[in-house]
Enzyme design. Structure first.
Site, PDB file in Angstrom:
ATOM      1  N   ARG A   8       0.750  -1.286   0.079  1.00 20.34           N
ATOM      2  CA  ARG A   8       0.003  -0.041   0.172  1.00 20.34           C
ATOM      3  C   ARG A   8       0.782   1.206  -0.071  1.00 20.34           C
ATOM      4  NH1 ARG A   8      -1.160   1.921   5.465  1.00 20.34           N
ATOM      5  NH2 ARG A   8      -0.212   0.837   7.086  1.00 20.34           N
ATOM      6  N   ASN A 189       5.285   7.190  -2.346  1.00 18.49           N
ATOM      7  CA  ASN A 189       6.315   6.469  -3.476  1.00 18.49           C
ATOM      8  C   ASN A 189       7.526   6.002  -2.486  1.00 18.49           C
ATOM      9  OD1 ASN A 189       4.644   7.415  -5.592  1.00 18.49           O
ATOM     10  ND2 ASN A 189       5.645   9.628  -5.284  1.00 18.49           N
ATOM     11  N   ARG A 190       7.369   5.444  -1.599  1.00 22.14           N
ATOM     12  CA  ARG A 190       8.291   4.848  -0.615  1.00 22.14           C
ATOM     13  C   ARG A 190       9.511   5.971  -0.068  1.00 22.14           C
ATOM     14  NH1 ARG A 190       4.855   1.988  -0.351  1.00 22.14           N
ATOM     15  NH2 ARG A 190       4.825  -0.229  -0.515  1.00 22.14           N
ATOM     16  N   LEU A 191       8.930   7.048  -0.236  1.00 19.52           N
ATOM     17  CA  LEU A 191      10.109   8.204   0.276  1.00 19.52           C
ATOM     18  C   LEU A 191       9.812   8.394   1.659  1.00 19.52           C
ATOM     19  CD1 LEU A 191      10.359  10.560  -3.110  1.00 19.52           C
ATOM     20  CD2 LEU A 191      11.887   8.620  -2.338  1.00 19.52           C
TER      21      LEU A 191
END
Ligand SMILES: Cc1cc2nc3c(=O)[nH]c(=O)nc-3n(C[C@H](O)[C@H](O)[C@H](O)COP(=O)(O)O)c2cc1C
Length: 211
Positions: A8, A189-191
């Site tokens: 997610r 965005n996984r940042l």
């Protein structure tokens, strides 16, 4: 569905340096309060990692009972596996997994035993059944059947039907004095955002870590 397809986005908001308290305990208690207000299940539950003599780690969940400038406090059986591990190596790691807030906190620190007075204060505040269960269970030892545990519990219940239950010598708390605390907030965005507080000569340095 394949496990590989389970994922997610994390979108609850970022963590910026300007939003951080300079003191990590204040920052932790602020996040813990938000976890409680968000009605997370077991907001005080934390994983405690210890290592045995061979360096093998083991983790288990316990409940945080207090957190202030002196450290993070939990209670347990002083003959348990975790207690034996701490006896040999007092370095532990704590982890708080606050999934619904897309947050986690990691603590590294050193465990020390609480005083008898502190143990007494907390033990006597617990429900009577919890006090009896603490005495009945030789935590982490092998037992042949559940009936033995239940029999011991009933025996103690009769024995202490009246009057106070003494604090057993094999029960008590630990305080984890932190040497570093990391705050993680999920990002799009996984940042993700990560901030590490490290103790350096009486002050706390704060560094941003790559996600
Ligand atoms: C939600 C939750 C809370 C727990 N809280 C405690 C606790 O506060 N103290 C404790 O000794 N064990 C607690 N336990 C049990 C521990 O996870 C563990 O099984 C037990 O302490 C024995 O660990 P050890 O054999 O590594 O010493 C809890 C377990 C769960 C799932």
């Amino acid at each position: 569905m394949e496990l590989e397809d389970i994922r997610r986005e994390y979108s609850k908001g970022g963590l910026r340096r300007k939003d951080l308290r300079s003191d990590p305990i204040e920052q932790f208690n602020f996040w813990l309060q938000q976890a409680i207000e968000a009605k997370l299940l077991d907001p005080t539950a934390m994983t405690v990692a210890t290592v045995d003599d061979s360096g093998q780690p083991y983790q288990r969940i316990v409940l945080l009972k207090h957190c202030d400038q002196d450290g993070f406090v939990f209670y347990t059986n002083l003959g348990s596996r975790k207690a034996q591990h701490i006896e040999g190596n007092a370095k532990v790691s704590l982890h708080f997994p606050w999934h619904n807030l897309e947050r986690q906190v990691n603590v590294l620190g050193v465990a020390e035993k609480l005083s008898a007075a502190e143990n007494f204060k907390y033990f006597t505040s617990r429900p009577k059944e919890s006090q009896l269960a603490a005495i009945a269970s030789k935590q982490s030892s092998r037992i042949s059947a559940r009936g033995i545990l239940e029999g011991k519990f009933l025996e103690l219940k009769q024995k202490f039907a009246q009057g106070e239950i003494p604090v057993p010598s094999f029960w008590g708390g630990y305080r984890i004095k932190p040497t570093s605390i990391e705050f993680w907030q999920g990002g799009e965005n996984r940042l993700h955002d990560r901030f590490l507080y490290s103790q350096a000569e009486g002050r706390w340095d704060i560094d941003r870590l790559a996600p």
